[in-house]
Design a protein around this motif. Structure first.
Motif, PDB file in Angstrom:
ATOM      1  N   ALA A  18       5.790  78.177  46.951  1.00 37.62           N
ATOM      2  CA  ALA A  18       7.144  78.729  46.904  1.00 37.62           C
ATOM      3  C   ALA A  18       8.157  77.683  47.362  1.00 37.62           C
ATOM      4  CB  ALA A  18       7.221  79.978  47.780  1.00 37.62           C
ATOM      5  N   PHE A  19       7.771  76.909  48.387  1.00 38.12           N
ATOM      6  CA  PHE A  19       8.674  75.871  48.878  1.00 38.12           C
ATOM      7  C   PHE A  19       8.920  74.820  47.806  1.00 38.12           C
ATOM      8  CE2 PHE A  19       9.023  71.546  50.541  1.00 38.12           C
ATOM      9  CZ  PHE A  19      10.190  71.639  51.268  1.00 38.12           C
ATOM     10  N   LEU A  20       7.844  74.387  47.136  1.00 40.54           N
ATOM     11  CA  LEU A  20       7.997  73.341  46.134  1.00 40.54           C
ATOM     12  C   LEU A  20       8.810  73.836  44.936  1.00 40.54           C
ATOM     13  CD1 LEU A  20       5.526  70.602  45.325  1.00 40.54           C
ATOM     14  CD2 LEU A  20       6.616  71.737  43.401  1.00 40.54           C
ATOM     15  N   LYS A  21       8.650  75.108  44.575  1.00 41.18           N
ATOM     16  CA  LYS A  21       9.450  75.673  43.484  1.00 41.18           C
ATOM     17  C   LYS A  21      10.931  75.649  43.841  1.00 41.18           C
ATOM     18  CE  LYS A  21       5.916  78.790  41.592  1.00 41.18           C
ATOM     19  NZ  LYS A  21       5.525  80.209  41.407  1.00 41.18           N
ATOM     20  N   LYS A  22      11.224  76.009  45.094  1.00 41.44           N
ATOM     21  CA  LYS A  22      12.616  75.996  45.547  1.00 41.44           C
ATOM     22  C   LYS A  22      13.163  74.575  45.554  1.00 41.44           C
ATOM     23  CE  LYS A  22      15.551  77.331  49.450  1.00 41.44           C
ATOM     24  NZ  LYS A  22      15.579  77.938  50.808  1.00 41.44           N
ATOM     25  N   ARG A  23      12.366  73.642  46.042  1.00 39.60           N
ATOM     26  CA  ARG A  23      12.783  72.238  46.076  1.00 39.60           C
ATOM     27  C   ARG A  23      12.982  71.703  44.665  1.00 39.60           C
ATOM     28  NH1 ARG A  23      15.825  68.406  47.500  1.00 39.60           N
ATOM     29  NH2 ARG A  23      14.899  66.326  47.573  1.00 39.60           N
ATOM     30  N   ALA A  24      12.087  72.061  43.734  1.00 43.06           N
ATOM     31  CA  ALA A  24      12.209  71.607  42.346  1.00 43.06           C
ATOM     32  C   ALA A  24      13.481  72.139  41.702  1.00 43.06           C
ATOM     33  CB  ALA A  24      10.989  72.041  41.547  1.00 43.06           C
ATOM     34  N   ALA A  25      13.848  73.366  42.027  1.00 47.81           N
ATOM     35  CA  ALA A  25      15.083  73.935  41.482  1.00 47.81           C
ATOM     36  C   ALA A  25      16.302  73.156  41.990  1.00 47.81           C
ATOM     37  CB  ALA A  25      15.191  75.405  41.880  1.00 47.81           C
ATOM     38  N   GLN A  26      16.261  72.758  43.268  1.00 44.48           N
ATOM     39  CA  GLN A  26      17.351  71.955  43.828  1.00 44.48           C
ATOM     40  C   GLN A  26      17.432  70.591  43.138  1.00 44.48           C
ATOM     41  OE1 GLN A  26      16.118  71.880  47.914  1.00 44.48           O
ATOM     42  NE2 GLN A  26      17.194  73.779  48.454  1.00 44.48           N
ATOM     43  N   ILE A  27      16.274  69.999  42.894  1.00 47.84           N
ATOM     44  CA  ILE A  27      16.235  68.682  42.247  1.00 47.84           C
ATOM     45  C   ILE A  27      16.734  68.777  40.818  1.00 47.84           C
ATOM     46  CG2 ILE A  27      14.682  66.883  41.392  1.00 47.84           C
ATOM     47  CD1 ILE A  27      12.949  67.411  43.898  1.00 47.84           C
ATOM     48  N   ARG A  28      16.337  69.822  40.112  1.00 47.54           N
ATOM     49  CA  ARG A  28      16.775  69.998  38.708  1.00 47.54           C
ATOM     50  C   ARG A  28      18.297  70.134  38.653  1.00 47.54           C
ATOM     51  NH1 ARG A  28      14.140  74.247  34.327  1.00 47.54           N
ATOM     52  NH2 ARG A  28      15.519  73.686  32.582  1.00 47.54           N
ATOM     53  N   SER A  29      18.840  70.882  39.589  1.00 51.14           N
ATOM     54  CA  SER A  29      20.295  71.033  39.659  1.00 51.14           C
ATOM     55  C   SER A  29      20.959  69.699  40.008  1.00 51.14           C
ATOM     56  CB  SER A  29      20.658  72.088  40.702  1.00 51.14           C
ATOM     57  OG  SER A  29      22.052  72.168  40.880  1.00 51.14           O
ATOM     58  N   GLY A  30      20.357  68.971  40.957  1.00 52.56           N
ATOM     59  CA  GLY A  30      20.900  67.676  41.360  1.00 52.56           C
ATOM     60  C   GLY A  30      20.851  66.664  40.231  1.00 52.56           C
ATOM     61  N   ALA A  31      19.789  66.694  39.432  1.00 53.92           N
ATOM     62  CA  ALA A  31      19.663  65.768  38.301  1.00 53.92           C
ATOM     63  C   ALA A  31      20.762  66.017  37.272  1.00 53.92           C
ATOM     64  CB  ALA A  31      18.289  65.921  37.659  1.00 53.92           C
ATOM     65  N   ALA A  32      21.073  67.279  37.046  1.00 55.95           N
ATOM     66  CA  ALA A  32      22.160  67.608  36.115  1.00 55.95           C
ATOM     67  C   ALA A  32      23.504  67.166  36.679  1.00 55.95           C
ATOM     68  CB  ALA A  32      22.171  69.112  35.840  1.00 55.95           C
ATOM     69  N   THR A  33      23.662  67.307  37.981  1.00 53.78           N
ATOM     70  CA  THR A  33      24.928  66.947  38.619  1.00 53.78           C
ATOM     71  C   THR A  33      25.200  65.449  38.530  1.00 53.78           C
ATOM     72  OG1 THR A  33      24.798  68.805  40.159  1.00 53.78           O
ATOM     73  CG2 THR A  33      26.233  66.971  40.783  1.00 53.78           C
ATOM     74  N   ILE A  34      24.178  64.625  38.850  1.00 48.60           N
ATOM     75  CA  ILE A  34      24.420  63.171  38.834  1.00 48.60           C
ATOM     76  C   ILE A  34      24.630  62.658  37.410  1.00 48.60           C
ATOM     77  CG2 ILE A  34      23.148  62.811  40.987  1.00 48.60           C
ATOM     78  CD1 ILE A  34      20.895  61.578  39.306  1.00 48.60           C
ATOM     79  N   ARG A  35      24.120  63.381  36.432  1.00 43.50           N
ATOM     80  CA  ARG A  35      24.392  62.995  35.038  1.00 43.50           C
ATOM     81  C   ARG A  35      25.848  63.276  34.691  1.00 43.50           C
ATOM     82  NH1 ARG A  35      21.596  65.425  29.488  1.00 43.50           N
ATOM     83  NH2 ARG A  35      22.329  63.769  28.097  1.00 43.50           N
ATOM     84  N   GLU A  36      26.352  64.412  35.155  1.00 41.56           N
ATOM     85  CA  GLU A  36      27.716  64.802  34.850  1.00 41.56           C
ATOM     86  C   GLU A  36      28.762  63.981  35.578  1.00 41.56           C
ATOM     87  OE1 GLU A  36      27.783  68.933  35.735  1.00 41.56           O
ATOM     88  OE2 GLU A  36      26.429  69.501  34.099  1.00 41.56           O
ATOM     89  N   ASP A  37      28.480  63.655  36.853  1.00 38.89           N
ATOM     90  CA  ASP A  37      29.505  62.949  37.645  1.00 38.89           C
ATOM     91  C   ASP A  37      29.414  61.423  37.563  1.00 38.89           C
ATOM     92  OD1 ASP A  37      27.453  62.172  39.385  1.00 38.89           O
ATOM     93  OD2 ASP A  37      27.939  63.650  40.904  1.00 38.89           O
ATOM     94  N   GLY A  38      28.481  60.901  36.759  1.00 41.01           N
ATOM     95  CA  GLY A  38      28.417  59.463  36.542  1.00 41.01           C
ATOM     96  C   GLY A  38      27.502  58.696  37.477  1.00 41.01           C
ATOM     97  N   ARG A  39      26.806  59.373  38.390  1.00 42.73           N
ATOM     98  CA  ARG A  39      25.932  58.684  39.339  1.00 42.73           C
ATOM     99  C   ARG A  39      24.594  58.299  38.722  1.00 42.73           C
ATOM    100  NH1 ARG A  39      25.519  62.286  44.456  1.00 42.73           N
ATOM    101  NH2 ARG A  39      26.073  63.940  42.969  1.00 42.73           N
ATOM    102  N   ALA A  40      24.433  58.526  37.429  1.00 44.49           N
ATOM    103  CA  ALA A  40      23.218  58.084  36.729  1.00 44.49           C
ATOM    104  C   ALA A  40      23.529  56.947  35.756  1.00 44.49           C
ATOM    105  CB  ALA A  40      22.596  59.257  35.975  1.00 44.49           C
ATOM    106  N   ALA A  41      24.772  56.530  35.732  1.00 41.88           N
ATOM    107  CA  ALA A  41      25.208  55.544  34.723  1.00 41.88           C
ATOM    108  C   ALA A  41      24.507  54.199  34.867  1.00 41.88           C
ATOM    109  CB  ALA A  41      26.713  55.359  34.798  1.00 41.88           C
ATOM    110  N   CYS A  42      24.182  53.786  36.080  1.00 42.12           N
ATOM    111  CA  CYS A  42      23.649  52.440  36.296  1.00 42.12           C
ATOM    112  C   CYS A  42      22.247  52.252  35.747  1.00 42.12           C
ATOM    113  CB  CYS A  42      23.678  52.096  37.776  1.00 42.12           C
ATOM    114  SG  CYS A  42      22.503  53.020  38.800  1.00 42.12           S
ATOM    115  N   PHE A  43      21.510  53.329  35.505  1.00 42.56           N
ATOM    116  CA  PHE A  43      20.152  53.176  34.991  1.00 42.56           C
ATOM    117  C   PHE A  43      19.960  53.862  33.640  1.00 42.56           C
ATOM    118  CE2 PHE A  43      20.147  56.842  37.898  1.00 42.56           C
ATOM    119  CZ  PHE A  43      19.599  57.844  37.115  1.00 42.56           C
ATOM    120  N   GLU A  44      21.032  54.382  33.064  1.00 41.13           N
ATOM    121  CA  GLU A  44      20.925  55.045  31.757  1.00 41.13           C
ATOM    122  C   GLU A  44      21.660  54.246  30.683  1.00 41.13           C
ATOM    123  OE1 GLU A  44      21.987  59.209  32.148  1.00 41.13           O
ATOM    124  OE2 GLU A  44      19.853  59.637  32.443  1.00 41.13           O
ATOM    125  N   SER A  45      21.795  52.950  30.915  1.00 43.63           N
ATOM    126  CA  SER A  45      22.501  52.101  29.941  1.00 43.63           C
ATOM    127  C   SER A  45      21.579  51.762  28.777  1.00 43.63           C
ATOM    128  CB  SER A  45      22.976  50.832  30.612  1.00 43.63           C
ATOM    129  OG  SER A  45      21.902  50.162  31.231  1.00 43.63           O
TER     130      SER A  45
END
Length: 241
Positions: free
Chosen positions: A214-241
């Motif tokens: 249950a803990f890992l599922k909750k953590r994975a949900a946070q990470i999935r949300s965080g991954a979407a956030t850094i894509r939207e706000d530009g914090r993934a730009a340096c490695f997605e060129s």
């Protein structure tokens, strides 16, 4: 009447420093210069040559009589996997020069070092050093990290990390991890699978991406949300060129 004898004061000779201290000093600075050049050379090689193994991987291979690891280029890894790892381990990866000072201050305030170690530091530790908490290793890590940041692009740092990180006992790199846990190649990982893989990184021998608690599922949900956030706000730009 006897004359008082005049004694001439002799000029004091300046004490010359022993020759051996000068030689020792020269030896120290030369050794330091040679050591620096060796480190720079090793880091430069790492920019273009994939490390065949690491000290920790080699030790685990001897202990387990082999490990599962296969190098995969960044182009063959699902972008969501790269974003998930950054979101989980170092959300400001694109914005720092090797050390996340804000995360370090927060970790000190909380009395923990979790979250203070950047992906750059972890890559230096995994590729060039050894695991452990000694001050010697920490000092070497602090010295090599800015050199790596100066000589490697961010995309290369993340690529190497994804290929040498431990995801389960004897399972190293995202290629082996994707097939071990989900039976797919790293290019076919879904957002949920990537988040679950990233969630096991702090404790790969204690967590399972395919049998999440249950803990890992909750953590994975946070990470999935965080991954979407850094894509939207530009914090993934340096490695997605």
């Amino acid at each position: 009447m006897a004359r008082a004898s005049k004694t001439k004061s002799r000029p004091r000779k300046s004490k010359a420093k022993p020759a051996w201290t000068a030689r020792l000093r020269r030896f120290f600075w030369r050794a330091l210069a040679v050591g620096f050049l060796v480190v720079v050379g090793a880091v430069l090689l790492g920019r273009v040559i994939n490390p065949p193994t690491t000290a920790y991987m080699f030790g685990e291979s001897r202990r387990l009589n082999g490990v599962d690891q296969q190098w995969t280029a960044m182009e063959d890894i699902a972008p969501v996997m790269a974003r998930a790892v950054v979101a989980a381990e170092d959300a400001n990866f694109c914005n720092h020069w090797g050390f996340d000072l804000a995360a370090i201050k927060l970790a000190i305030a909380q009395g923990s070092n979790r979250g203070a170690s950047t992906l750059s530091q972890q890559t230096v530790k995994n590729v060039y050093l050894w695991h452990g908490r000694s001050w010697v290793r920490k000092a070497m890590e602090a010295g090599i990290t800015p050199i790596m940041e100066a000589l490697w692009p961010k995309r290369r740092i993340l690529e190497v990390y994804l290929n040498v990180a431990e995801f389960d006992e004897g399972v190293f790199g995202v290629e082996a991890a994707a097939r071990h846990y989900f039976g797919v190649g790293p290019e076919n990982l879904s957002a949920q699978q990537a988040a679950q893989l990233a969630a096991v990184l702090p404790a790969p021998k204690k967590r399972s991406a395919s049998r999440p608690t249950a803990f890992l599922k909750k953590r994975a949900a946070q990470i999935r949300s965080g991954a979407a956030t850094i894509r939207e706000d530009g914090r993934a730009a340096c490695f997605e060129s």
